[in-house]
Design an enzyme around this catalytic site. Structure first.
Site, PDB file in Angstrom:
ATOM      1  N   CYS A 288      13.120   9.528   8.641  1.00 41.56           N
ATOM      2  CA  CYS A 288      12.919   9.027  10.007  1.00 41.56           C
ATOM      3  C   CYS A 288      14.198   9.125  10.801  1.00 41.56           C
ATOM      4  O   CYS A 288      14.188   9.347  12.003  1.00 41.56           O
ATOM      5  CB  CYS A 288      12.459   7.583   9.945  1.00 41.56           C
TER       6      CYS A 288
ATOM      7  N   GLU B 224       9.519  14.749  17.189  1.00 37.09           N
ATOM      8  CA  GLU B 224       9.986  14.672  15.805  1.00 37.09           C
ATOM      9  C   GLU B 224       9.307  15.773  14.987  1.00 37.09           C
ATOM     10  O   GLU B 224       8.076  15.852  14.952  1.00 37.09           O
ATOM     11  CB  GLU B 224       9.633  13.304  15.223  1.00 37.09           C
TER      12      GLU B 224
ATOM     13  N   LYS C   4       0.898  -1.165   0.000  1.00 45.05           N
ATOM     14  CA  LYS C   4       0.000   0.000   0.000  1.00 45.05           C
ATOM     15  C   LYS C   4       0.924   1.199   0.000  1.00 45.05           C
ATOM     16  O   LYS C   4       1.527   1.534   1.007  1.00 45.05           O
ATOM     17  CB  LYS C   4      -0.883  -0.005   1.257  1.00 45.05           C
TER      18      LYS C   4
ATOM     19  N   GLU D 239       8.606   0.293  11.564  1.00 51.14           N
ATOM     20  CA  GLU D 239       9.708   1.257  11.364  1.00 51.14           C
ATOM     21  C   GLU D 239       9.102   2.637  11.527  1.00 51.14           C
ATOM     22  O   GLU D 239       8.422   3.130  10.626  1.00 51.14           O
ATOM     23  CB  GLU D 239      10.313   1.090   9.958  1.00 51.14           C
TER      24      GLU D 239
HETATM   25  P1  NAD Z   1       1.796   8.013   8.176  1.00 50.11           P
HETATM   26  O1  NAD Z   1       1.868   7.105   9.338  1.00 50.11           O
HETATM   27  O2  NAD Z   1       0.765   9.052   8.139  1.00 50.11           O
HETATM   28  O3  NAD Z   1       1.612   7.194   6.808  1.00 50.11           O
HETATM   29  C1  NAD Z   1       2.408   6.071   6.485  1.00 50.11           C
HETATM   30  C2  NAD Z   1       1.578   5.119   5.649  1.00 50.11           C
HETATM   31  O4  NAD Z   1       0.495   4.654   6.450  1.00 50.11           O
HETATM   32  C3  NAD Z   1       0.957   5.731   4.398  1.00 50.11           C
HETATM   33  O5  NAD Z   1       0.961   4.797   3.344  1.00 50.11           O
HETATM   34  C4  NAD Z   1      -0.485   6.000   4.828  1.00 50.11           C
HETATM   35  O6  NAD Z   1      -1.389   5.977   3.760  1.00 50.11           O
HETATM   36  C5  NAD Z   1      -0.733   4.816   5.756  1.00 50.11           C
HETATM   37  N1  NAD Z   1      -1.815   5.018   6.726  1.00 50.11           N
HETATM   38  C6  NAD Z   1      -2.285   6.183   7.236  1.00 50.11           C
HETATM   39  N2  NAD Z   1      -3.322   5.940   8.070  1.00 50.11           N
HETATM   40  C7  NAD Z   1      -3.499   4.599   8.102  1.00 50.11           C
HETATM   41  C8  NAD Z   1      -4.396   3.741   8.793  1.00 50.11           C
HETATM   42  N3  NAD Z   1      -5.329   4.213   9.612  1.00 50.11           N
HETATM   43  N4  NAD Z   1      -4.268   2.401   8.599  1.00 50.11           N
HETATM   44  C9  NAD Z   1      -3.322   1.898   7.791  1.00 50.11           C
HETATM   45  N5  NAD Z   1      -2.459   2.668   7.088  1.00 50.11           N
HETATM   46  C10 NAD Z   1      -2.544   4.005   7.246  1.00 50.11           C
HETATM   47  O7  NAD Z   1       3.260   8.591   8.109  1.00 50.11           O
HETATM   48  P2  NAD Z   1       3.807   9.640   7.082  1.00 50.11           P
HETATM   49  O8  NAD Z   1       3.311  10.999   7.418  1.00 50.11           O
HETATM   50  O9  NAD Z   1       3.540   9.110   5.717  1.00 50.11           O
HETATM   51  O10 NAD Z   1       5.388   9.539   7.365  1.00 50.11           O
HETATM   52  C11 NAD Z   1       5.972  10.239   8.405  1.00 50.11           C
HETATM   53  C12 NAD Z   1       6.362   9.346   9.552  1.00 50.11           C
HETATM   54  O11 NAD Z   1       6.971   8.147   9.084  1.00 50.11           O
HETATM   55  C13 NAD Z   1       7.376   9.972  10.458  1.00 50.11           C
HETATM   56  O12 NAD Z   1       7.055   9.745  11.808  1.00 50.11           O
HETATM   57  C14 NAD Z   1       8.670   9.245  10.100  1.00 50.11           C
HETATM   58  O13 NAD Z   1       9.647   9.266  11.074  1.00 50.11           O
HETATM   59  C15 NAD Z   1       8.180   7.893   9.772  1.00 50.11           C
HETATM   60  N6  NAD Z   1       9.121   7.177   8.900  1.00 50.11           N
HETATM   61  C16 NAD Z   1       9.841   6.145   9.427  1.00 50.11           C
HETATM   62  C17 NAD Z   1      10.774   5.480   8.669  1.00 50.11           C
HETATM   63  C18 NAD Z   1      11.588   4.341   9.250  1.00 50.11           C
HETATM   64  O14 NAD Z   1      12.168   3.587   8.503  1.00 50.11           O
HETATM   65  N7  NAD Z   1      11.675   4.191  10.542  1.00 50.11           N
HETATM   66  C19 NAD Z   1      10.971   5.851   7.339  1.00 50.11           C
HETATM   67  C20 NAD Z   1      10.208   6.905   6.822  1.00 50.11           C
HETATM   68  C21 NAD Z   1       9.282   7.562   7.617  1.00 50.11           C
END
Ligand code: NAD
Length: 495
Positions: A298, A397, A189, A264
């Protein structure tokens, strides 16, 4: 419906039109016909549309992945053969390097230079796990008494991957390369804000010989397609990369059907700078660690902890550097690009405003390029300091180009501050003295610790993941093969 083998045009400055999902080896639209408009972060203009997939689309993708796992050749094929196909995919990614880079730069708003780096890492993911596919043997267990026991690494089955927008190429490679190498099938997804390269990679996978149904990519809103995937009872394992808040929701949904998960999540990674460290060598590395991808990584090195005796020198050096930084459109020669969308831009600007209101001094501030569109989602880089360790900026963050400088008296205090947030993803230790370097590296509760470095060109070989709220499970390196598989023990009674 068209076949996925039909080529879609590359990114440039022209609108790209509509891109489709890849389900069961075909390009498809959402069953409900709904679409999402994709905005380029550099100018806020719509440049493509994608399907707004939902429950029904996830059902179809999971069913395709289930069939491909239960009946298809992929999990049954000799691992070396899977490796050969993944190696071909790596070569195809290299062949389409510029196309994928342009696509990602435009979709995410990152500079083309940064996007090119990501695509190089993507190719390396498939190469690394292609080579590892046939090197994952188990163990024999000395039972005696007429028994022979041995273990095997077996695929989970259908893997669901929910990935964020900040590096769609790297995230697609990081999850799919080890999962596919171990014989799983997958549904990714992709994030609604940036996912065009993930769709293209799934097409290239088909071209490389990955059978239809093995790698499906669904696009759509998190609360719809993401929630449907994490709750789906036919998904055996979930890898989630994103925010801790959504990670909690995904884990709860997975718990209802007992799917194992890798999480992650975010970070507030410290760079710990001792007075004896090589400042000249550290400046570009520490700067890059917070501005790359506009701070939307991240593992961004968002806290710079500085030994008090070096504070003035270090502040002066970083202030000079940050005052010279320029953010601008993805296709220009700038230090970094725009943030992903207006929401993220507003969120970062509010962090900055609150820090100012709370009287935290600004030590330096870069610029937005004059040619940047006022409709782009730009935020100039900024350094605050000294930042109180218990303040929002010291603990939360930001996911933007904001560096918090914090002084420390001695090694013990540095460790206390480094460990003083809920996160534990990455850390850097800067000193010429091996003793403190190793002591601090061991004491910091973080998945990766660099000494006199930060980041290693993608670090495909290096196990990666969090302590504490940064997550659990490991991706990258050979350890990912362990997480994307499970142990089967076979015991023979031969008398
Ligand atoms: P997010 O959690 O909003 O979205 C991530 C993914 O989850 C997207 O595909 C989104 O569509 C999906 N999603 C959103 N709501 C959902 C739900 N209710 N059920 C299932 N899936 C859902 O995060 P973001 O804003 O896209 O990314 C930012 C965050 O991600 C930051 O906190 C960052 O640190 C973290 N991040 C972590 C890593 C890592 O490897 N540790 C890498 C990149 C980003």
């Amino acid at each position: 419906m068209t076949t996925a083998a039909q080529k879609q045009p590359a990114a440039g400055t022209e609108p790209l039109g509509h891109r489709q999902m890849i389900v069961d080896g075909r390009q498809v639209d959402a069953a409900a016909g709904a679409r999402i408009e994709m905005l380029c972060p550099s100018d806020g203009e719509v440049f493509a549309t994608i399907p707004r997939g939902g429950q029904e689309d996830v059902e179809k993708a999971v069913a395709a992945a289930r069939r491909a796992f239960d009946e298809g050749p992929w999990p049954r094929m000799p691992p070396a053969e899977r490796g050969r196909i993944l190696m071909k995919l790596s070569a195809l990614v290299a062949e389409h390097h510029e196309e994928l880079s342009q696509l990602d730069a435009r979709d995410v708003g990152k500079t083309i230079k940064s996007a090119r780096g990501d695509v190089t890492v993507l190719s390396r993911y498939y190469e690394f796990y292609a080579g590892a596919a046939d090197k994952t043997g188990g163990a024999t267990i000395p039972l005696g008494n007429g028994f022979t026991a041995m273990t095997f690494r077996e695929p989970h089955g259908v893997v669901g991957a929910i990935i964020p927008w900040n590096s769609p190429t790297q995230m697609t490679g990081r999850t799919s390369a080890p999962a596919l190498a171990m014989g799983n099938t997958m549904v990714i997804k992709a994030a609604e804000d940036a996912c065009l390269s993930a769709l293209r990679i799934a097409e290239l996978a088909l071209e490389a010989g990955v059978p239809p149904g093995v790698l499906n990519v669904v696009t759509g809103i998190g609360e719809e397609a993401g929630a449907a995937l994490s709750a789906h009872r036919d998904v055996d394992f979930i890898t989630f990369t994103g925010s801790p808040e959504v990670g909690t929701l995904v884990q709860k949904a997975a718990a209802d059907h007992h799917a194992a998960v890798t999480m992650e999540l975010g970070g507030k990674s410290p760079q710990i700078f001792f007075a004896d460290a090589d400042l000249e060598a550290a400046i570009p590395v520490i700067t890059n660690a917070i501005i790359v991808n506009s701070g939307q990584t991240c593992v961004a090195g968002s806290r710079l902890l500085v030994e008090e005796s070096a504070w003035d020198n270090v502040v002066a050096a970083f202030a000079a550097k940050f005052n010279s930084l320029v953010t601008g459109p993805h296709d220009g020669d700038f230090d970094f690009g725009a943030l992903i969308n207006a929401k993220q831009q507003g969120r970062v600007l509010r962090f900055i405003e609150r820090a100012k209101t709370n009287g935290i001094p600004i030590l330096a501030e870069g610029k937005i390029a004059p040619e940047a569109s006022p409709a782009g989602f730009f935020v100039p880089p900024v350094i605050f300091g000294p930042v109180p360790t218990d303040s929002e900026l010291g603990r939360e963050e930001v996911f933007g180009p904001v560096l918090s400088m914090i002084p420390f008296k001695d090694e013990a205090e540095a460790i206390r501050i480094a460990n003083g947030t809920d996160y534990g993803l990455g850390a850097g230790v800067w000193t010429k003295d091996g003793g403190p370097a190793l002591r601090v590296a061991h004491a910091v509760r973080s998945g990766q610790v660099y000494i006199n470095a930060f980041g290693a060109g993608g670090g495909v070989e290096l196990p990666f993941g969090g302590f504490k709220k940064s997550g659990h499970g490991r991706e990258k390196g050979l350890e990912a093969l362990h997480d994307f598989s499970t142990t089967k023990t076979i015991i023979i009674n031969h008398g």
